[in-house]
Design a protein around this motif. Structure first.
Motif, mmCIF file in Angstrom:
data_model
loop_
_atom_site.group_PDB
_atom_site.id
_atom_site.type_symbol
_atom_site.label_atom_id
_atom_site.label_comp_id
_atom_site.label_asym_id
_atom_site.label_seq_id
_atom_site.Cartn_x
_atom_site.Cartn_y
_atom_site.Cartn_z
ATOM 1 N N GLY A 26 -27.032 59.979 30.195
ATOM 2 C CA GLY A 26 -28.345 60.532 30.472
ATOM 3 C C GLY A 26 -29.026 59.832 31.624
ATOM 4 O O GLY A 26 -28.387 59.265 32.506
ATOM 5 N N LEU A 27 -30.342 59.847 31.596
ATOM 6 C CA LEU A 27 -31.166 59.228 32.628
ATOM 7 C C LEU A 27 -31.583 57.846 32.158
ATOM 8 O O LEU A 27 -32.083 57.693 31.045
ATOM 9 N N ARG A 28 -31.368 56.838 32.998
ATOM 10 C CA ARG A 28 -31.735 55.460 32.650
ATOM 11 C C ARG A 28 -32.853 55.005 33.582
ATOM 12 O O ARG A 28 -32.782 55.181 34.800
ATOM 13 N N ILE A 29 -33.883 54.405 32.992
ATOM 14 C CA ILE A 29 -35.013 53.883 33.751
ATOM 15 C C ILE A 29 -34.988 52.367 33.632
ATOM 16 O O ILE A 29 -34.936 51.819 32.524
ATOM 17 N N ALA A 30 -35.030 51.697 34.782
ATOM 18 C CA ALA A 30 -35.009 50.234 34.803
ATOM 19 C C ALA A 30 -35.904 49.748 35.937
ATOM 20 O O ALA A 30 -36.239 50.507 36.849
ATOM 21 N N GLU A 31 -36.294 48.478 35.865
ATOM 22 C CA GLU A 31 -37.070 47.894 36.958
ATOM 23 C C GLU A 31 -36.193 47.855 38.201
ATOM 24 O O GLU A 31 -35.000 47.548 38.129
ATOM 25 N N ALA A 32 -36.784 48.178 39.344
ATOM 26 C CA ALA A 32 -36.045 48.140 40.601
ATOM 27 C C ALA A 32 -35.808 46.692 40.999
ATOM 28 O O ALA A 32 -36.729 45.868 40.967
ATOM 29 N N ALA A 33 -34.576 46.377 41.347
ATOM 30 C CA ALA A 33 -34.215 45.014 41.734
ATOM 31 C C ALA A 33 -35.028 44.567 42.945
ATOM 32 O O ALA A 33 -35.099 45.266 43.953
ATOM 33 N N GLY A 34 -35.675 43.423 42.819
ATOM 34 C CA GLY A 34 -36.441 42.856 43.927
ATOM 35 C C GLY A 34 -37.736 43.579 44.238
ATOM 36 O O GLY A 34 -38.358 43.299 45.260
ATOM 37 N N GLN A 35 -38.150 44.510 43.395
ATOM 38 C CA GLN A 35 -39.371 45.263 43.646
ATOM 39 C C GLN A 35 -40.207 45.322 42.366
ATOM 40 O O GLN A 35 -40.246 46.355 41.689
ATOM 41 N N PRO A 36 -40.872 44.237 42.019
ATOM 42 C CA PRO A 36 -41.657 44.218 40.790
ATOM 43 C C PRO A 36 -42.656 45.373 40.727
ATOM 44 O O PRO A 36 -43.291 45.710 41.721
ATOM 45 N N GLY A 37 -42.745 46.000 39.563
ATOM 46 C CA GLY A 37 -43.668 47.113 39.382
ATOM 47 C C GLY A 37 -43.097 48.462 39.769
ATOM 48 O O GLY A 37 -43.730 49.490 39.550
ATOM 49 N N ASN A 38 -41.920 48.466 40.365
ATOM 50 C CA ASN A 38 -41.259 49.719 40.726
ATOM 51 C C ASN A 38 -40.081 49.949 39.787
ATOM 52 O O ASN A 38 -39.494 49.002 39.266
ATOM 53 N N PHE A 39 -39.744 51.198 39.596
ATOM 54 C CA PHE A 39 -38.674 51.549 38.676
ATOM 55 C C PHE A 39 -37.657 52.428 39.379
ATOM 56 O O PHE A 39 -37.989 53.163 40.298
ATOM 57 N N GLU A 40 -36.402 52.313 38.929
ATOM 58 C CA GLU A 40 -35.370 53.194 39.443
ATOM 59 C C GLU A 40 -34.854 54.049 38.301
ATOM 60 O O GLU A 40 -34.757 53.598 37.164
ATOM 61 N N VAL A 62 -32.601 59.903 27.382
ATOM 62 C CA VAL A 62 -33.362 59.095 28.328
ATOM 63 C C VAL A 62 -33.361 57.687 27.771
ATOM 64 O O VAL A 62 -33.755 57.458 26.630
ATOM 65 N N PHE A 63 -32.862 56.749 28.576
ATOM 66 C CA PHE A 63 -32.761 55.351 28.188
ATOM 67 C C PHE A 63 -33.744 54.517 28.998
ATOM 68 O O PHE A 63 -34.003 54.813 30.161
ATOM 69 N N VAL A 64 -34.264 53.463 28.387
ATOM 70 C CA VAL A 64 -35.141 52.526 29.097
ATOM 71 C C VAL A 64 -34.551 51.134 28.949
ATOM 72 O O VAL A 64 -34.239 50.689 27.838
ATOM 73 N N ASP A 65 -34.405 50.472 30.085
ATOM 74 C CA ASP A 65 -33.942 49.093 30.104
ATOM 75 C C ASP A 65 -34.905 48.227 29.303
ATOM 76 O O ASP A 65 -36.130 48.399 29.401
#
Length: 95
Positions: A26-40, A62-65
């Motif tokens: 499915g779709l995984r949501i995680a913090e963007a590496a090196g970009q605090p406050g942003n998600f990928e 839908v998964f969340v890190d």
């Protein structure tokens, strides 16, 4: 916990089917590496061991890190239709 609208669920299901992601993926949501406050957001074949499942259907999830879960706790995943496909947005959850 992050909530997912019906429109977002439908969009995830469409993306999963179009990209031949297996039903356990499915779709995984995680913090963007090196970009605090942003998600990928990325399509995955299966969740990571510590991921939370915030939405599921017969064909997708839908998964969340785990590290991003607290930051997403009071948000809602929705979509804004676009000419090139849906654009996912995180909005403040309604009370």
């Amino acid at each position: 916990m992050l909530t997912v609208t019906d429109n977002a669920r439908t969009a995830v299901e469409g993306l999963v089917q179009a990209n031949e992601v297996p039903a356990e993926g499915g779709l995984r949501i995680a913090e963007a590496a090196g970009q605090p406050g942003n998600f990928e957001l990325v399509l995955v074949q299966a969740p990571e061991a510590q991921d939370e499942v915030v939405a599921r259907s017969e064909t997708s999830h839908v998964f969340v890190d785990q590290a991003a879960a607290a930051a997403l706790d009071e948000l809602t995943l929705d979509v804004q239709p676009d000419v090139e496909g849906p654009g996912f947005v995180l909005v403040q959850a309604e009370a």
